[in-house]
Write a protein that holds these residues in place. Structure first.
Motif, PDB file in Angstrom:
ATOM      1  N   UNK A 198       1.054  -1.071   0.032  1.00  0.00           N
ATOM      2  CA  UNK A 198      -0.133  -0.105   0.231  1.00  0.00           C
ATOM      3  C   UNK A 198       1.003   1.245  -0.088  1.00  0.00           C
ATOM      4  N   UNK A 199       0.326   2.410  -0.354  1.00  0.00           N
ATOM      5  CA  UNK A 199       0.945   3.620  -0.300  1.00  0.00           C
ATOM      6  C   UNK A 199       0.430   4.534   0.468  1.00  0.00           C
ATOM      7  N   UNK A 200       1.321   4.881   1.678  1.00  0.00           N
ATOM      8  CA  UNK A 200       0.843   6.002   2.742  1.00  0.00           C
ATOM      9  C   UNK A 200       1.364   7.318   1.985  1.00  0.00           C
ATOM     10  N   UNK A 201      -0.031   8.096   1.817  1.00  0.00           N
ATOM     11  CA  UNK A 201       0.057   9.327   0.850  1.00  0.00           C
ATOM     12  C   UNK A 201       0.403  10.507   2.006  1.00  0.00           C
ATOM     13  N   UNK A 202       0.161  10.221   3.484  1.00  0.00           N
ATOM     14  CA  UNK A 202       0.213  11.395   4.420  1.00  0.00           C
ATOM     15  C   UNK A 202       0.020  10.544   5.776  1.00  0.00           C
ATOM     16  N   UNK A 203       1.055  11.051   6.668  1.00  0.00           N
ATOM     17  CA  UNK A 203       1.153  10.305   8.124  1.00  0.00           C
ATOM     18  C   UNK A 203       1.095  11.692   8.931  1.00  0.00           C
ATOM     19  N   UNK A 204       0.159  11.964   9.650  1.00  0.00           N
ATOM     20  CA  UNK A 204       0.347  13.046  10.521  1.00  0.00           C
ATOM     21  C   UNK A 204       0.058  13.010  11.904  1.00  0.00           C
ATOM     22  N   UNK A 205       0.013  14.076  12.753  1.00  0.00           N
ATOM     23  CA  UNK A 205       0.005  13.828  14.056  1.00  0.00           C
ATOM     24  C   UNK A 205      -1.121  14.577  14.851  1.00  0.00           C
ATOM     25  N   UNK A 206      -2.020  15.367  14.174  1.00  0.00           N
ATOM     26  CA  UNK A 206      -3.350  16.101  14.659  1.00  0.00           C
ATOM     27  C   UNK A 206      -4.327  16.223  13.706  1.00  0.00           C
ATOM     28  N   UNK A 207      -5.498  16.315  14.439  1.00  0.00           N
ATOM     29  CA  UNK A 207      -6.885  16.569  13.804  1.00  0.00           C
ATOM     30  C   UNK A 207      -6.831  17.093  12.610  1.00  0.00           C
ATOM     31  N   UNK A 208      -6.573  18.581  12.701  1.00  0.00           N
ATOM     32  CA  UNK A 208      -6.527  19.665  11.441  1.00  0.00           C
ATOM     33  C   UNK A 208      -5.686  18.896  10.485  1.00  0.00           C
ATOM     34  N   UNK A 209      -4.393  18.491  10.621  1.00  0.00           N
ATOM     35  CA  UNK A 209      -3.585  17.833   9.354  1.00  0.00           C
ATOM     36  C   UNK A 209      -4.321  16.720   8.842  1.00  0.00           C
ATOM     37  N   UNK A 210      -5.192  15.794   9.733  1.00  0.00           N
ATOM     38  CA  UNK A 210      -5.831  14.877   9.043  1.00  0.00           C
ATOM     39  C   UNK A 210      -6.907  15.306   8.251  1.00  0.00           C
ATOM     40  N   UNK A 211      -7.754  16.197   8.486  1.00  0.00           N
ATOM     41  CA  UNK A 211      -8.695  16.590   7.613  1.00  0.00           C
ATOM     42  C   UNK A 211      -8.128  17.452   6.382  1.00  0.00           C
ATOM     43  N   UNK A 212      -7.082  18.088   6.403  1.00  0.00           N
ATOM     44  CA  UNK A 212      -6.125  18.681   5.337  1.00  0.00           C
ATOM     45  C   UNK A 212      -5.808  17.561   4.528  1.00  0.00           C
TER      46      UNK A 212
ATOM     47  N   UNK B 211      -5.572  12.977  20.226  1.00  0.00           N
ATOM     48  CA  UNK B 211      -4.515  13.638  19.780  1.00  0.00           C
ATOM     49  C   UNK B 211      -4.703  15.093  20.222  1.00  0.00           C
ATOM     50  N   UNK B 212      -3.112  15.788  19.784  1.00  0.00           N
ATOM     51  CA  UNK B 212      -3.169  17.106  20.453  1.00  0.00           C
ATOM     52  C   UNK B 212      -4.189  18.199  19.884  1.00  0.00           C
ATOM     53  N   UNK B 213      -4.629  19.253  20.412  1.00  0.00           N
ATOM     54  CA  UNK B 213      -3.890  19.551  21.779  1.00  0.00           C
ATOM     55  C   UNK B 213      -4.332  19.176  23.073  1.00  0.00           C
ATOM     56  N   UNK B 214      -5.628  18.533  23.219  1.00  0.00           N
ATOM     57  CA  UNK B 214      -6.263  18.455  24.528  1.00  0.00           C
ATOM     58  C   UNK B 214      -6.053  16.792  24.655  1.00  0.00           C
ATOM     59  N   UNK B 215      -5.628  16.038  23.816  1.00  0.00           N
ATOM     60  CA  UNK B 215      -5.689  14.515  23.759  1.00  0.00           C
ATOM     61  C   UNK B 215      -6.824  13.982  24.519  1.00  0.00           C
ATOM     62  N   UNK B 216      -8.091  14.414  23.833  1.00  0.00           N
ATOM     63  CA  UNK B 216      -9.180  13.759  24.388  1.00  0.00           C
ATOM     64  C   UNK B 216     -10.008  13.107  23.160  1.00  0.00           C
ATOM     65  N   UNK B 217     -10.683  13.883  22.262  1.00  0.00           N
ATOM     66  CA  UNK B 217     -11.341  13.271  21.218  1.00  0.00           C
ATOM     67  C   UNK B 217     -11.142  13.927  19.900  1.00  0.00           C
ATOM     68  N   UNK B 218      -9.914  14.607  19.801  1.00  0.00           N
ATOM     69  CA  UNK B 218      -9.709  15.279  18.370  1.00  0.00           C
ATOM     70  C   UNK B 218      -9.583  14.539  17.093  1.00  0.00           C
ATOM     71  N   UNK B 219      -9.228  13.264  17.439  1.00  0.00           N
ATOM     72  CA  UNK B 219      -9.241  12.346  16.251  1.00  0.00           C
ATOM     73  C   UNK B 219     -10.636  12.147  15.642  1.00  0.00           C
ATOM     74  N   UNK B 220     -11.398  11.617  16.584  1.00  0.00           N
ATOM     75  CA  UNK B 220     -12.792  11.525  16.053  1.00  0.00           C
ATOM     76  C   UNK B 220     -13.611  12.587  15.509  1.00  0.00           C
ATOM     77  N   UNK B 221     -13.478  13.765  16.300  1.00  0.00           N
ATOM     78  CA  UNK B 221     -14.046  15.018  15.850  1.00  0.00           C
ATOM     79  C   UNK B 221     -13.601  15.291  14.279  1.00  0.00           C
ATOM     80  N   UNK B 222     -12.285  15.180  14.278  1.00  0.00           N
ATOM     81  CA  UNK B 222     -11.768  15.510  12.674  1.00  0.00           C
ATOM     82  C   UNK B 222     -12.261  14.544  11.922  1.00  0.00           C
ATOM     83  N   UNK B 223     -12.490  13.143  12.194  1.00  0.00           N
ATOM     84  CA  UNK B 223     -12.927  12.093  11.052  1.00  0.00           C
ATOM     85  C   UNK B 223     -14.387  12.476  10.948  1.00  0.00           C
TER      86      UNK B 223
END
Length: 221
Positions: A25-39, A55-67
């Motif tokens: 498979x090809x990983x086109x992006x590997x990021x560490x926060x929600x905003x970067x995921x959406x972008x 994920x940052x900044x609060x380490x609560x539910x940023x990943x799911x909210x970004x998803x």
């Protein structure tokens, strides 16, 4: 497949990159926060994205909210949540973005718990099923979502065996896998599945489409 990975743990993120690359498979992006995921999802339109919850900044539910935001900006983009935690509220919001169209799945959604991934082959298979438009949920996630069910359960017409079959469908299992788990014949499972579709008033349509709708009714009923 073209994959986006979002996880603030560098070692895990890089480990996923290596694992997926080694399997073609090809990983086109590997990021560490929600905003970067959406972008990344908006820019690359990947076949599937693997997302951590906290994920940052609060380490609560940023990943799911970004998803959830990514699914709103790029409808039906497949998302596989991979986390140590079950965040029920946003998991329910993520499921709410699944809107199957005739003849298609709902734009795959998965939620797996890191500590319960027992085999690499099973993990890779889950990624492929989500990318193909399927739904793959860890049994623990299913259990916590069901706690939120309303008292006027719309699935009360199902028999105990039909509920077992539907729960296994929610975990992303095929009819053959369900038959093995319940120690019954494939034909018996097919009959239960037909009964489930009938009782949930899902009209004749493409099989995967109705399976997704049935799972959503089960989890969000």
């Amino acid at each position: 497949m073209r994959v986006v990975i979002a996880d603030d743990a560098v070692l895990l993120r890089e480990g996923l990159v290596r694992l997926l690359t080694e399997h073609g498979h090809t990983v086109v992006a590997a990021v560490g926060d929600g905003d970067a995921l959406v972008e990344a999802i908006v820019e690359h339109r990947p076949d599937v994205s693997i997302v951590d919850v906290r994920m940052p900044p609060s380490h609560t539910d940023e990943g799911l909210r970004a998803a959830v935001e990514a699914r709103q900006r790029v409808p039906r983009t497949p998302i596989l949540v991979l986390s140590q935690y079950v965040e029920v509220s946003y998991a329910d919001d993520l499921l709410a973005t699944v809107k199957p169209s005739a003849g298609n799945g709902g734009g795959g959604i998965g939620y797996l718990l890191k500590d319960r991934v027992a085999a690499i082959a099973e993990f890779l298979d889950a990624i492929e099923r989500v990318a193909a438009g399927g739904t793959v949920l860890d049994p623990e996630v299913v259990g916590q979502l069901l706690v939120r069910r309303r008292r006027d359960d719309p699935l009360r017409e199902l028999t105990p065996r039909e509920r077992e079959v539907l729960e296994l469908m929610a975990e992303g299992r095929s009819n053959t896998a369900i038959a093995r788990a319940l120690v019954v014949s494939d034909g018996a499972v097919e009959k239960h599945v037909r009964n489930i579709f009938t009782k949930l008033r899902l009209p004749p349509d493409e099989e995967q489409h109705r399976r997704v709708l049935a799972v959503l009714a089960y989890l969000r009923g």
